[in-house]
Motif scaffolding. Structure first.
Motif, short mmCIF file in Angstrom:
data_model
loop_
_atom_site.label_atom_id
_atom_site.label_comp_id
_atom_site.label_asym_id
_atom_site.label_seq_id
_atom_site.Cartn_x
_atom_site.Cartn_y
_atom_site.Cartn_z
N GLN A 119 0.82 -1.22 0.00
CA GLN A 119 0.00 0.00 0.00
C GLN A 119 0.85 1.26 0.00
O GLN A 119 0.59 2.20 -0.76
N VAL A 120 1.88 1.32 0.86
CA VAL A 120 2.69 2.54 0.93
C VAL A 120 3.50 2.73 -0.36
O VAL A 120 3.71 3.86 -0.79
N ILE A 121 3.91 1.62 -0.97
CA ILE A 121 4.63 1.72 -2.24
C ILE A 121 3.69 2.22 -3.33
O ILE A 121 4.03 3.16 -4.06
N ALA A 122 2.50 1.63 -3.43
CA ALA A 122 1.53 2.04 -4.45
C ALA A 122 1.10 3.49 -4.28
O ALA A 122 0.81 4.18 -5.26
N ALA A 123 1.11 3.97 -3.04
CA ALA A 123 0.72 5.36 -2.76
C ALA A 123 1.84 6.35 -3.08
O ALA A 123 1.65 7.56 -2.94
N GLY A 124 3.01 5.87 -3.49
CA GLY A 124 4.10 6.76 -3.84
C GLY A 124 4.86 7.31 -2.65
O GLY A 124 5.50 8.36 -2.74
N LEU A 125 4.84 6.59 -1.53
CA LEU A 125 5.49 7.07 -0.32
C LEU A 125 6.92 6.55 -0.15
O LEU A 125 7.58 6.88 0.83
N VAL A 126 7.38 5.76 -1.11
CA VAL A 126 8.72 5.16 -1.02
C VAL A 126 9.57 5.64 -2.19
O VAL A 126 9.09 5.72 -3.33
N ARG A 127 10.82 5.98 -1.90
CA ARG A 127 11.76 6.36 -2.96
C ARG A 127 12.89 5.34 -3.03
O ARG A 127 13.34 4.86 -2.00
N VAL A 128 13.31 5.04 -4.24
CA VAL A 128 14.48 4.20 -4.47
C VAL A 128 15.45 5.02 -5.30
O VAL A 128 15.09 5.52 -6.37
N ASN A 129 16.64 5.22 -4.77
CA ASN A 129 17.67 6.04 -5.43
C ASN A 129 17.12 7.41 -5.79
O ASN A 129 17.31 7.91 -6.89
N HIS A 130 16.41 8.01 -4.84
CA HIS A 130 15.88 9.38 -4.90
C HIS A 130 14.70 9.55 -5.85
O HIS A 130 14.29 10.67 -6.10
N GLU A 131 14.17 8.46 -6.39
CA GLU A 131 13.01 8.52 -7.30
C GLU A 131 11.83 7.80 -6.67
O GLU A 131 12.01 6.72 -6.09
N ILE A 132 10.63 8.37 -6.79
CA ILE A 132 9.44 7.70 -6.28
C ILE A 132 9.28 6.37 -7.00
O ILE A 132 9.36 6.30 -8.22
N GLU A 133 9.06 5.32 -6.22
CA GLU A 133 8.91 3.97 -6.77
C GLU A 133 7.54 3.42 -6.42
O GLU A 133 7.17 3.39 -5.25
N THR A 134 6.77 3.03 -7.43
CA THR A 134 5.43 2.49 -7.19
C THR A 134 5.32 1.01 -7.54
O THR A 134 4.25 0.43 -7.39
N ARG A 135 6.42 0.40 -7.96
CA ARG A 135 6.40 -1.04 -8.27
C ARG A 135 6.70 -1.82 -7.00
O ARG A 135 7.79 -1.73 -6.45
N LYS A 136 5.72 -2.59 -6.55
CA LYS A 136 5.84 -3.31 -5.29
C LYS A 136 6.95 -4.35 -5.32
O LYS A 136 7.61 -4.59 -4.32
N ARG A 137 7.14 -4.96 -6.45
CA ARG A 137 8.14 -6.03 -6.56
C ARG A 137 9.42 -5.55 -7.24
O ARG A 137 10.19 -6.35 -7.76
N LYS A 138 9.66 -4.26 -7.17
CA LYS A 138 10.89 -3.67 -7.71
C LYS A 138 12.09 -4.42 -7.14
O LYS A 138 12.19 -4.66 -5.94
N LYS A 139 12.99 -4.84 -8.02
CA LYS A 139 14.17 -5.57 -7.59
C LYS A 139 15.20 -4.61 -7.02
O LYS A 139 15.55 -3.61 -7.65
#
Length: 74
Positions: free
Chosen positions: A34-54
């Motif tokens: 849910q928090v990933i889909a809501a755009g609350l997580v960043r990976v390498n300074h970019e918003i990440e919305t893919r839950k299964r992002k490697k």
């Protein structure tokens, strides 16, 4: 103030949602998704919305006041 946590992966890649769950930043895998889909997580300074992002060694995950630096034990 940001808490920085070093996360050591035993096997890469790891899924983003699993890292949030195993590091106890969320209560469940469902909440992680849910928090990933809501755009609350960043990976390498970019918003990440893919839950299964490697996620690989060298990646940086940011969520709330936490910064997770990803490494491997090899």
């Amino acid at each position: 103030m940001t808490d920085e946590i070093q996360v050591v992966l035993k096997k890469e890649p790891a899924e983003l949602c699993k890292i949030l769950k195993f590091e106890n930043l969320v209560m469940s895998g469902g909440e992680a998704k849910q928090v990933i889909a809501a755009g609350l997580v960043r990976v390498n300074h970019e918003i990440e919305t893919r839950k299964r992002k490697k996620i690989y060694s060298g990646d940086l995950i940011e969520f709330q006041e936490y910064r997770l630096k990803i490494t491997t034990d090899s």
